[in-house]
Design a protein around this motif. Structure first.
Motif, PDB file in Angstrom:
ATOM      1  N   LEU A   1      -5.969   1.888  -0.760  1.00 49.57           N
ATOM      2  CA  LEU A   1      -5.002   0.842  -1.074  1.00 49.57           C
ATOM      3  C   LEU A   1      -4.991  -0.107   0.113  1.00 49.57           C
ATOM      4  CD1 LEU A   1      -3.949   1.730  -3.799  1.00 49.57           C
ATOM      5  CD2 LEU A   1      -3.925   3.731  -2.336  1.00 49.57           C
TER       6      LEU A   1
ATOM      7  N   ALA B   1       0.246   3.919  -2.845  1.00 47.42           N
ATOM      8  CA  ALA B   1      -0.294   5.210  -2.414  1.00 47.42           C
ATOM      9  C   ALA B   1       0.591   6.339  -2.931  1.00 47.42           C
ATOM     10  CB  ALA B   1      -0.413   5.264  -0.896  1.00 47.42           C
TER      11      ALA B   1
ATOM     12  N   ILE C   1      -4.397   2.411   3.281  1.00 42.30           N
ATOM     13  CA  ILE C   1      -4.124   3.842   3.149  1.00 42.30           C
ATOM     14  C   ILE C   1      -5.159   4.422   2.195  1.00 42.30           C
ATOM     15  CG2 ILE C   1      -2.472   5.611   2.424  1.00 42.30           C
ATOM     16  CD1 ILE C   1      -0.242   3.522   2.974  1.00 42.30           C
ATOM     17  N   GLU C   2      -5.862   5.472   2.646  1.00 43.29           N
ATOM     18  CA  GLU C   2      -6.829   6.147   1.793  1.00 43.29           C
ATOM     19  C   GLU C   2      -6.210   7.437   1.294  1.00 43.29           C
ATOM     20  OE1 GLU C   2     -11.525   7.419   1.610  1.00 43.29           O
ATOM     21  OE2 GLU C   2     -10.615   7.048   3.570  1.00 43.29           O
ATOM     22  N   ILE C   3      -6.305   7.646  -0.023  1.00 45.41           N
ATOM     23  CA  ILE C   3      -5.809   8.869  -0.625  1.00 45.41           C
ATOM     24  C   ILE C   3      -6.967   9.552  -1.352  1.00 45.41           C
ATOM     25  CG2 ILE C   3      -3.460   7.978  -0.829  1.00 45.41           C
ATOM     26  CD1 ILE C   3      -3.981   7.555  -3.838  1.00 45.41           C
TER      27      ILE C   3
ATOM     28  N   GLU D   1      -2.498  11.806   1.093  1.00 46.68           N
ATOM     29  CA  GLU D   1      -2.931  10.779   2.034  1.00 46.68           C
ATOM     30  C   GLU D   1      -3.990  11.365   2.960  1.00 46.68           C
ATOM     31  OE1 GLU D   1      -1.087   8.455   5.784  1.00 46.68           O
ATOM     32  OE2 GLU D   1       0.107   8.306   3.941  1.00 46.68           O
TER      33      GLU D   1
ATOM     34  N   ARG E   1      -5.080   6.389   7.476  1.00 47.03           N
ATOM     35  CA  ARG E   1      -4.439   5.075   7.595  1.00 47.03           C
ATOM     36  C   ARG E   1      -5.229   4.263   8.598  1.00 47.03           C
ATOM     37  NH1 ARG E   1       1.259   4.346   6.343  1.00 47.03           N
ATOM     38  NH2 ARG E   1       1.869   6.114   5.051  1.00 47.03           N
TER      39      ARG E   1
ATOM     40  N   TRP F   1       0.021   6.584  -6.859  1.00 41.65           N
ATOM     41  CA  TRP F   1      -1.265   7.157  -7.258  1.00 41.65           C
ATOM     42  C   TRP F   1      -1.430   8.599  -6.768  1.00 41.65           C
ATOM     43  CZ3 TRP F   1      -3.722   5.696 -11.261  1.00 41.65           C
ATOM     44  CH2 TRP F   1      -3.625   4.367 -11.698  1.00 41.65           C
ATOM     45  N   CYS F   2      -0.814   8.969  -5.640  1.00 46.94           N
ATOM     46  CA  CYS F   2      -0.838  10.374  -5.211  1.00 46.94           C
ATOM     47  C   CYS F   2      -0.160  11.249  -6.262  1.00 46.94           C
ATOM     48  CB  CYS F   2      -0.152  10.546  -3.859  1.00 46.94           C
ATOM     49  SG  CYS F   2      -1.197  10.174  -2.442  1.00 46.94           S
TER      50      CYS F   2
ATOM     51  N   PRO G   1       0.800  -1.230   0.000  1.00 45.29           N
ATOM     52  CA  PRO G   1       0.000   0.000   0.000  1.00 45.29           C
ATOM     53  C   PRO G   1       0.833   1.280   0.000  1.00 45.29           C
ATOM     54  CG  PRO G   1      -0.921  -1.570   1.540  1.00 45.29           C
ATOM     55  CD  PRO G   1       0.395  -2.131   1.085  1.00 45.29           C
ATOM     56  N   GLU G   2       1.949   1.287   0.697  1.00 42.56           N
ATOM     57  CA  GLU G   2       2.807   2.488   0.744  1.00 42.56           C
ATOM     58  C   GLU G   2       3.264   2.875  -0.659  1.00 42.56           C
ATOM     59  OE1 GLU G   2       3.895   4.501   3.213  1.00 42.56           O
ATOM     60  OE2 GLU G   2       3.001   3.416   4.879  1.00 42.56           O
TER      61      GLU G   2
END
Length: 130
Positions: free
Chosen positions: A57, A19, A39-41, A30, A33, A22-23, A15-16
């Motif tokens: 993610l 994230a 992780i939600e972005i 972000e 968490r 996609w960021c 996920p890191e």
């Protein structure tokens, strides 16, 4: 009354890493968490519930990269398709073959974990109208 998409959830091994990727691709930040490693972005200043969906993610021991039944399409906002393609490749995307003919006006790419997504030709406004 109707529904709208508020989140897209992508199972992934890292996920890191996704994230961060996609960021950069979407201009997201972000938002949250979870204890499970998710992780939600989402869009800066708006986040969950805004006009654009957020992306979660979610860690998985069994992610299934490749041609997903649902995939993400992205469109350039401030440059042409060729310049955006170069930017995405520099971020770690790579060309992917999902059976396209070569006559398409979009590019099929894969994120760092191999999940297919498409870069469309048409430019869109950076923020959808309210």
């Amino acid at each position: 009354m109707a529904c709208r998409i508020s989140e897209l959830v992508l199972d992934c091994a890292d996920p890191e890493r996704l994230a961060a990727f996609w960021c950069e691709v979407l201009g997201y930040v972000e938002l949250d968490r979870e204890d499970d490693g998710s992780i939600e972005i989402g869009p800066p200043g708006t986040g969950f519930g805004g006009p654009q969906p957020t992306l979660v993610l979610s860690p998985s021991d069994d992610p299934r990269p490749g041609k997903l039944p649902l995939h993400i399409d992205v469109s350039p906002t401030d440059r042409d398709q060729d310049a955006e393609l170069a930017r995405l490749l520099a971020l770690g995307a790579r060309p992917a073959d999902v059976g396209q003919t070569g006559e398409e006006n979009w590019h099929v790419l894969a994120d760092p974990e191999g999940n297919a997504f498409c870069l469309l030709r048409r430019r869109v406004d950076p923020v959808p109208p309210a």
